[in-house]
Design a protein around this motif. Structure first.
Motif, PDB file in Angstrom:
ATOM      1  N   THR A 655       0.854  -1.193   0.000  1.00 13.43           N
ATOM      2  CA  THR A 655       0.000   0.000   0.000  1.00 13.43           C
ATOM      3  C   THR A 655       0.886   1.237   0.000  1.00 13.43           C
ATOM      4  N   VAL A 656       0.358   2.305  -0.588  1.00 14.49           N
ATOM      5  CA  VAL A 656       1.066   3.590  -0.543  1.00 14.49           C
ATOM      6  C   VAL A 656       0.070   4.708  -0.861  1.00 14.49           C
ATOM      7  N   ILE A 657       0.300   5.872  -0.285  1.00 13.61           N
ATOM      8  CA  ILE A 657      -0.481   7.064  -0.646  1.00 13.61           C
ATOM      9  C   ILE A 657       0.453   7.957  -1.449  1.00 13.61           C
ATOM     10  N   THR A 658       0.038   8.356  -2.650  1.00 11.18           N
ATOM     11  CA  THR A 658       0.969   9.061  -3.542  1.00 11.18           C
ATOM     12  C   THR A 658       0.664  10.550  -3.684  1.00 11.18           C
ATOM     13  N   GLU A 659      -0.078  11.114  -2.777  1.00  3.96           N
ATOM     14  CA  GLU A 659      -0.234  12.572  -2.732  1.00  3.96           C
ATOM     15  C   GLU A 659      -0.236  12.996  -1.271  1.00  3.96           C
ATOM     16  N   LYS A 660      -0.253  14.329  -1.101  1.00  4.53           N
ATOM     17  CA  LYS A 660      -0.076  14.877   0.234  1.00  4.53           C
ATOM     18  C   LYS A 660      -1.379  14.795   1.031  1.00  4.53           C
ATOM     19  N   THR A 661      -1.692  13.604   1.524  1.00  2.00           N
ATOM     20  CA  THR A 661      -2.928  13.395   2.281  1.00  2.00           C
ATOM     21  C   THR A 661      -2.934  14.283   3.536  1.00  2.00           C
ATOM     22  N   THR A 662      -4.120  14.708   3.948  1.00  2.00           N
ATOM     23  CA  THR A 662      -4.176  15.569   5.136  1.00  2.00           C
ATOM     24  C   THR A 662      -4.190  14.745   6.425  1.00  2.00           C
ATOM     25  N   ASP A 663      -5.143  13.796   6.519  1.00  2.00           N
ATOM     26  CA  ASP A 663      -5.221  13.024   7.759  1.00  2.00           C
ATOM     27  C   ASP A 663      -5.113  11.526   7.538  1.00  2.00           C
ATOM     28  N   GLY A 664      -4.677  11.115   6.334  1.00  2.00           N
ATOM     29  CA  GLY A 664      -4.429   9.703   6.100  1.00  2.00           C
ATOM     30  C   GLY A 664      -5.643   8.939   5.585  1.00  2.00           C
ATOM     31  N   VAL A 665      -5.445   7.636   5.418  1.00  2.00           N
ATOM     32  CA  VAL A 665      -6.449   6.748   4.830  1.00  2.00           C
ATOM     33  C   VAL A 665      -6.464   5.450   5.628  1.00  2.00           C
TER      34      VAL A 665
END
Ligand code: ZN
Ligand code: ZN
Length: 747
Positions: A655-665
């Protein structure tokens, strides 16, 4: 059946009855084309266009001569020739609004001229359309009826477009040849002085960052930049200026005067907010916002001050500013100066005419208010789905309604932002023609234009294409159908529309007599193939048919040089690679590949797309699952798991988040409604193609994590496997990716 020659035949009957000038009979003509002794470049261009198209139509090539060399022969008089001057026509044309045209019979001569250089050229095109039945349908299609006798009635015609600025951002509207012929005059066209130039803006838009740049001023003068949440923020997106700071105004005035000096040909100078949001929250700025009841208050006062300085020194120049994003509502007190142009940006639904839609974001109201306040108002209109350029976008009727609404409310210029990055946009040729024609003369019947276009462009397949367009019209009338600048087409496009469209268009393709026409129909079919490869299961693409359809998709992309499926960097190759991977043979140990995203049914997903992610220099396949603000985004697969004799059945993925998330997923995996795994992730990484500012600090390398779930207890069963993501409190920039999710047998 081709409409154009019929119409010409109609005109001819009229012309002969009126005992009028015969320009060409059986390929012979006494006429010549007369140009002034010192013709402007656009008049030479106009003469060549008139000569070439009349020759193609009638077989007679009229000589082009300078007026001092022509004494007696009857002539087309182009631009400011003496005979037109003597007849007072130059003065008459000069009084027309911008880009206007004048066509008038003088004895046996026909004068063709315009209000300006462009008008001089446009008068030739308008003449060819009106009196010879020529149609400039598209970059690859000009209809020139063949006629034996070209006779003209007495003519006294003038017209000026109500929109002085006309731009439609389709890829094929940019070359100067087609832009001039369709009378598009915006800055994105390649129109140079040979075709009378274009309406130039300097800079185009979002110029705050050029007036006061972060690089030049942020370190020494952070107070020049907007205050957001107690901090000064600089940058090109989501960052603005502090418009009540007197030094900012002083620098801006100097900068704009310098721009005018350096760009003497540009009529319009832009002083407008940066993209995104982020207006200044300082006390002085907020006091004006409260006084004016609008975020446009500080902008209007700032721009007016600059406009005053410009008016004094350059009375013929305009200052343009945006009413966009947070600033669309007009201020209650301050009116724009006479030399200010407001460019109001369309907001809300464009699916069926914003006037008729509750999701129009008060747009009709704002147009009414702004048009009462300003001398000139331009509209920035959105007509494409920027997240899915190629997806079906049944908004033709809405586009027409909006263009007509604007002109009836005093709007002076329109830019229709569309698929500007690539050829092959959904219905691009028809939309471009329709927009150009309606911008030039909004009184025209749009349905007549559509029919004329289809009969000229789709020839023997026209009736089928018209049937297909009616299907789209009817679809857009559904009460729950809406469209925005970026939307998920799988939410709105149902299986029936895809199968019905493909059925009709297949018939159209069978009717097509040559490869050129077959390719044009393939382009019309692309949106539906796009849907099928986006959700194979849902849109009824059978596994055994997929390779054949994919081949046609690839051929259509290659034949038309299509480079983009959505806004951003060139991404067609990535899209195709994602599809290829879905249909390639699986390695022996892989039981099910969850990258076959078309096999999933989705609920509440803002995005569900096959992508590629750079992981420490290596390219990894991923599924982007972007959550909506509320609730789980869910993708459900029905999977038949094999029985196994030894080893384990494992689901493996990263898993990875590829943009500047504010409070996560929150990521989770469920089998038969039982949660087997979950992870709440706040770390993220930025990709090269990131939307976030490049100077953001890259977070630590634990953005990527790898996981395994033991599915051995389910061996031999058919399971419902769900991939879920949840935005927590805020879904902005929640670019949640599943990396190469697959089920394997491990020994
Ligand atoms: Zn401020
Ligand atoms: Zn709507």
């Amino acid at each position: 059946m081709n409409l154009a020659p019929l119409m010409v035949a109609g005109l001819l009957i009229f012309a002969v009855q009126a005992q009028s000038a015969v320009v060409v009979r059986d390929g012979h003509s006494d006429y010549c084309i007369v140009i002034p002794d010192k013709p402007g470049p656009e008049i030479k261009y106009a003469a060549a266009e008139l000569q070439g198209l009349v020759a193609k139509s009638t077989g007679a090539r009229l000589p082009i001569v300078k007026e001092s060399e022509n004494s007696t022969a009857p002539a087309f008089l182009l631009g400011p020739c003496c005979r037109s001057v003597q007849a007072g026509l130059i003065d008459q044309a000069a009084k027309l609004p911008e880009d206007g045209v004048l066509i008038k019979t003088l004895g046996r001569d026909i004068a063709l001229l315009g209000q300006n250089g462009r008008g001089n050229l446009y008068s030739v095109y308008v003449f060819l359309e009106k009196y010879l039945g020529v149609r400039f349908l598209a970059i690859d299609c000009t209809i020139v009826p063949e006629i034996k006798t070209f006779a003209l009635p007495p003519i006294d015609y003038s017209h000026a477009p109500p929109y002085m600025y006309r731009e439609t951002l389709y890829w094929d509207s940019f070359p100067k040849e087609i832009a001039a012929r369709q009378r598009l005059n915006g800055p994105f066209t390649k129109c140079d002085e040979s075709v009378g130039g274009k309406i130039e803006f300097h800079p185009y838009v979002h110029s705050f960052q050029e007036i006061i740049s972060k690089e030049e001023y942020f370190d020494s003068h952070p107070e020049y930049f907007g205050l957001q949440g107690g901090k000064r923020v600089a940058g090109g997106v989501h960052a603005q200026l502090c418009l009540t700071n007197p030094d900012v105004l002083k620098i801006a005035k100097e900068k704009v005067l310098k721009w005018i000096e350096e760009n003497p040909n540009a009529p319009i100078f832009d002083v407008s907010q940066n993209d995104g949001n982020g207006p200044c929250e300082c006390d002085n700025c907020m006091a004006i916002v409260n006084e004016e009841g609008s975020q446009h208050g500080p902008i209007m006062r700032f721009v007016n001050e600059i406009a005053d300085v410009v008016a004094e020194k350059y009375p013929d120049k305009w200052v343009e500013t945006l009413a966009y994003a947070y600033s669309t509502k007009p201020p209650a007190i301050t009116r724009p100066r006479d030399n200010v142009i407001i460019r109001l940006c369309h907001a809300g639904c464009y699916g069926h005419g914003f006037e008729d839609c509750g999701l129009g974001a008060n747009f009709a109201e704002y147009i009414d208010q702004w048009s009462k306040l300003t001398k000139r108002i331009f509209i920035w209109h959105y007509a494409a789905n920027f997240a899915h350029y190629i997806a079906p976008n049944p908004n033709l009727a809405g586009l027409v309604k909006d263009l007509k609404y604007y002109v009836s409310h005093g709007v002076n210029g329109v830019m229709v932002q569309s698929d500007y990055q690539s050829p092959g946009g959904e219905l691009a040729e028809l939309r471009q023609y329709l927009c150009a024609q309606l911008m030039w003369d909004p009184a025209q019947d749009p349905m007549k234009l559509r029919v004329e276009f289809c009969r000229g462009y789709y020839k023997e397949a026209a009736e089928d294409v018209l049937e297909y367009l009616r299907l789209l019209d009817n679809y857009a009338e559904k009460p729950d159908y809406h469209a925005f600048g970026a939307w998920d087409p799988t939410d709105k496009i149902n299986r029936g529309l895809v199968s019905d469209s493909l059925l009709i268009l297949s018939r159209a393709r069978d009717a097509a007599g040559d490869d050129v026409l077959r390719n044009r129909i393939d382009k019309l079919m692309m949106p539906f193939w796009y849907m099928q490869f986006t959700r194979q299961e849902r849109y009824g693409l059978r596994d055994e048919d997929a390779p054949k359809v994919l081949l046609r998709v690839k051929q259509t992309i290659a034949a038309n040089k299509i480079t983009h499926v959505r806004e951003g960097g060139e991404n067609i190759k990535e899209w195709i690679a994602g599809i290829d991977a879905q249909f390639s043979e699986l390695p022996n140990n892989v039981v099910f590949d969850l990258m076959r995203i078309g096999k999933a049914t989705t609920e509440n997903c803002f995005a569900w797309e096959a992508r590629f992610v750079e992981r420490h220099g290596k390219t990894v396949r991923s599924v982007l699952q972007h959550p909506n603000p509320i609730g789980d985004a869910i993708a459900t697969y029905r999977i038949e798991l094999p029985k196994i004799d030894k080893g384990t059945l494992t689901m493996q993925f990263g898993t990875v988040i590829t943009e500047k998330t504010t409070d996560g997923v929150r990521f989770s995996v469920e089998v038969d409604d039982k949660e087997l795994w979950s992870q709440t992730k706040t770390s993220y990484t930025l990709q090269k193609s990131s939307n976030s500012a490049q100077d953001s600090i890259l977070p630590d390398s634990d953005a990527f994590t790898d996981h395994k779930i033991d599915l051995t207890p389910y061996a031999g069963k058919t399971i419902q496997l769900k991939l879920k993501v949840n935005a927590l409190k805020d879904n902005s920039y929640d670019w949640a990716n599943w990396l190469e999710p697959e089920i394997v047998i491990e020994n």
